[in-house]
Design an enzyme around this catalytic site. Structure first.
Site, PDB file in Angstrom:
ATOM      1  N   PHE A  37      36.434  30.888  44.039  1.00  0.00           N
ATOM      2  CA  PHE A  37      36.516  30.702  42.588  1.00  0.00           C
ATOM      3  C   PHE A  37      37.062  29.333  42.218  1.00  0.00           C
ATOM      4  O   PHE A  37      36.700  28.754  41.220  1.00  0.00           O
ATOM      5  CB  PHE A  37      37.424  31.780  41.976  1.00  0.00           C
ATOM      6  CG  PHE A  37      36.717  33.069  41.693  1.00  0.00           C
ATOM      7  CD1 PHE A  37      36.576  33.520  40.398  1.00  0.00           C
ATOM      8  CD2 PHE A  37      36.176  33.804  42.716  1.00  0.00           C
ATOM      9  CE1 PHE A  37      35.913  34.708  40.135  1.00  0.00           C
ATOM     10  CE2 PHE A  37      35.505  34.993  42.470  1.00  0.00           C
ATOM     11  CZ  PHE A  37      35.378  35.450  41.173  1.00  0.00           C
ATOM     12  N   ARG A  38      37.974  28.814  43.078  1.00  0.00           N
ATOM     13  CA  ARG A  38      38.622  27.552  42.733  1.00  0.00           C
ATOM     14  C   ARG A  38      37.971  26.341  43.389  1.00  0.00           C
ATOM     15  O   ARG A  38      38.329  25.225  43.097  1.00  0.00           O
ATOM     16  CB  ARG A  38      40.098  27.612  43.125  1.00  0.00           C
ATOM     17  CG  ARG A  38      40.861  28.520  42.212  1.00  0.00           C
ATOM     18  CD  ARG A  38      42.281  28.745  42.662  1.00  0.00           C
ATOM     19  NE  ARG A  38      42.916  29.677  41.751  1.00  0.00           N
ATOM     20  CZ  ARG A  38      42.705  30.981  41.738  1.00  0.00           C
ATOM     21  NH1 ARG A  38      41.869  31.532  42.599  1.00  0.00           N
ATOM     22  NH2 ARG A  38      43.296  31.760  40.861  1.00  0.00           N
ATOM     23  N   GLN A 103      43.883  39.266  47.661  1.00  0.00           N
ATOM     24  CA  GLN A 103      43.726  38.676  46.333  1.00  0.00           C
ATOM     25  C   GLN A 103      42.273  38.817  45.870  1.00  0.00           C
ATOM     26  O   GLN A 103      41.940  38.445  44.758  1.00  0.00           O
ATOM     27  CB  GLN A 103      44.085  37.187  46.378  1.00  0.00           C
ATOM     28  CG  GLN A 103      45.525  36.903  46.770  1.00  0.00           C
ATOM     29  CD  GLN A 103      45.792  35.406  46.910  1.00  0.00           C
ATOM     30  OE1 GLN A 103      45.348  34.773  47.861  1.00  0.00           O
ATOM     31  NE2 GLN A 103      46.510  34.835  45.965  1.00  0.00           N
ATOM     32  N   ASP A 106      36.413  41.911  45.777  1.00  0.00           N
ATOM     33  CA  ASP A 106      35.030  42.161  46.186  1.00  0.00           C
ATOM     34  C   ASP A 106      34.794  43.460  46.956  1.00  0.00           C
ATOM     35  O   ASP A 106      33.663  43.771  47.316  1.00  0.00           O
ATOM     36  CB  ASP A 106      34.510  40.961  47.001  1.00  0.00           C
ATOM     37  CG  ASP A 106      35.431  40.590  48.176  1.00  0.00           C
ATOM     38  OD1 ASP A 106      36.101  41.502  48.720  1.00  0.00           O
ATOM     39  OD2 ASP A 106      35.478  39.399  48.524  1.00  0.00           O
ATOM     40  N   HIS A 123      44.672  41.854  42.684  1.00  0.00           N
ATOM     41  CA  HIS A 123      43.931  41.418  41.499  1.00  0.00           C
ATOM     42  C   HIS A 123      42.855  42.429  41.084  1.00  0.00           C
ATOM     43  O   HIS A 123      41.930  42.093  40.347  1.00  0.00           O
ATOM     44  CB  HIS A 123      43.310  40.039  41.735  1.00  0.00           C
ATOM     45  CG  HIS A 123      44.339  38.963  41.977  1.00  0.00           C
ATOM     46  ND1 HIS A 123      44.048  37.767  42.590  1.00  0.00           N
ATOM     47  CD2 HIS A 123      45.663  38.924  41.697  1.00  0.00           C
ATOM     48  CE1 HIS A 123      45.160  37.037  42.681  1.00  0.00           C
ATOM     49  NE2 HIS A 123      46.141  37.712  42.152  1.00  0.00           N
ATOM     50  N   CYS A 156      34.021  53.814  25.875  1.00  0.00           N
ATOM     51  CA  CYS A 156      34.068  55.044  26.682  1.00  0.00           C
ATOM     52  C   CYS A 156      33.495  56.213  25.886  1.00  0.00           C
ATOM     53  O   CYS A 156      33.873  56.439  24.736  1.00  0.00           O
ATOM     54  CB  CYS A 156      35.518  55.317  27.079  1.00  0.00           C
ATOM     55  SG  CYS A 156      35.766  56.885  27.921  1.00  0.00           S
ATOM     56  N   CYS A 159      36.536  58.919  25.198  1.00  0.00           N
ATOM     57  CA  CYS A 159      37.669  58.714  24.291  1.00  0.00           C
ATOM     58  C   CYS A 159      37.478  57.536  23.344  1.00  0.00           C
ATOM     59  O   CYS A 159      38.336  57.280  22.500  1.00  0.00           O
ATOM     60  CB  CYS A 159      38.965  58.525  25.100  1.00  0.00           C
ATOM     61  SG  CYS A 159      39.125  56.901  25.844  1.00  0.00           S
ATOM     62  N   SER A 197      43.637  31.894  52.241  1.00  0.00           N
ATOM     63  CA  SER A 197      44.248  31.745  50.921  1.00  0.00           C
ATOM     64  C   SER A 197      44.963  30.407  50.860  1.00  0.00           C
ATOM     65  O   SER A 197      45.640  30.015  51.808  1.00  0.00           O
ATOM     66  CB  SER A 197      45.250  32.865  50.642  1.00  0.00           C
ATOM     67  OG  SER A 197      45.942  32.602  49.423  1.00  0.00           O
TER      68      SER A 197
END
Ligand code: ZN
Length: 256
Positions: A37-38, A103, A106, A123, A156, A159, A197
């Protein structure tokens, strides 16, 4: 120390360990086709992170978020575990790894065979959604069908609550239960292995430091240097799949 010696040392640490923790970040999933992602090719270049408050406040933001997911999230939805995930799964199955703290969102550790209760997701998980009102879970194919048929994802049906992917968004509190369990596992282990990481995202990145300060051996396998390298017992700058596969004992033929 050359790569061969590093692998030997990692193998020795695994053999000596009574209880180990594996901590994974985006780097373990890049070989499964999920861009970091980064990183420069990062998913965030195409998928803008959405703030939790904005998601709650605006239906337009919610629909934009679902559109991003279904139009650009294909790499994440179709990814399969790679040799790094499989090596970790073996370490859980055969020891000494008691938990995988990740983290990533997936689901690839579960897909590779790590029991669900031994994966601690800091996450959340992007492969299913949840109603923020009643907590009901929705599988993504179900949500996708609705999106493809109607062009949007509604509230939903039980509810009327807001349905959101089960990930932790920016601006959303870290999940209490996984944070607590991750802390317990970190303090109970004698070996803490970081795989892929950059250890820049807090509070998640605090666990390796906590482990080292508690006396565990810290091993970091990551292509780039991390801030925790100075406190690590062993730092290996190489691919995760090749490193872990080489450090494991050869797979035993099943004789029984
Ligand atoms: Zn609901």
């Amino acid at each position: 120390m050359d790569h061969r010696q590093q692998i030997d040392q990692l193998r020795a640490l695994l053999e000596a360990s009574h209880r180990a923790v594996v901590f994974t970040g985006a780097g373990i999933s890049t070989d499964s086709g999920i861009p970091d992602f980064r990183g420069p090719q990062g998913l965030w270049k195409r998928m803008k992170p959405i703030d939790f408050g904005d998601f709650i406040a605006s239906d337009e933001v919610r629909q934009q978020s679902w559109r991003q997911w279904f139009e650009h999230g294909g790499a994440l939805r179709e990814a399969r575990p790679n040799s790094g995930h499989l090596a970790v799964a073996r370490l859980v199955r055969e020891g000494p790894v008691s938990a995988v703290i990740t983290q990533n969102v997936d689901n690839l550790h579960q897909d590779s065979g790590v029991p669900v209760e031994q994966v601690i997701e800091l996450h959340g998980n992007a492969t299913y959604a949840r109603c923020l009102g009643c907590g009901r879970s929705f599988q993504m194919p179900e949500i996708e069908r609705e999106y493809r048929e109607t062009g949007r994802v509604g509230d939903c049906r039980d509810c009327g609550g807001i349905v959101k992917s089960a990930t932790i968004s920016f601006g959303q509190a870290m999940p209490e239960e996984p944070m607590r369990r991750a802390g317990e596992e970190t303090l109970a282990c004698d070996l803490f292995i970081v795989l892929g990481s950059s250890l820049t995202v807090y509070p998640a990145a605090g666990f390796p430091l906590m482990a080292a300060e508690n006396g565990a051996d810290l091993v970091i396998v990551n292509e780039q240097p991390t801030d925790m390298d100075p406190v690590a017992r062993l730092v290996i700058s190489a691919g995760i799949g090749e490193t872990m596969a080489a450090a494991l004992p050869p797979e035993q033929a099943t004789l029984h």
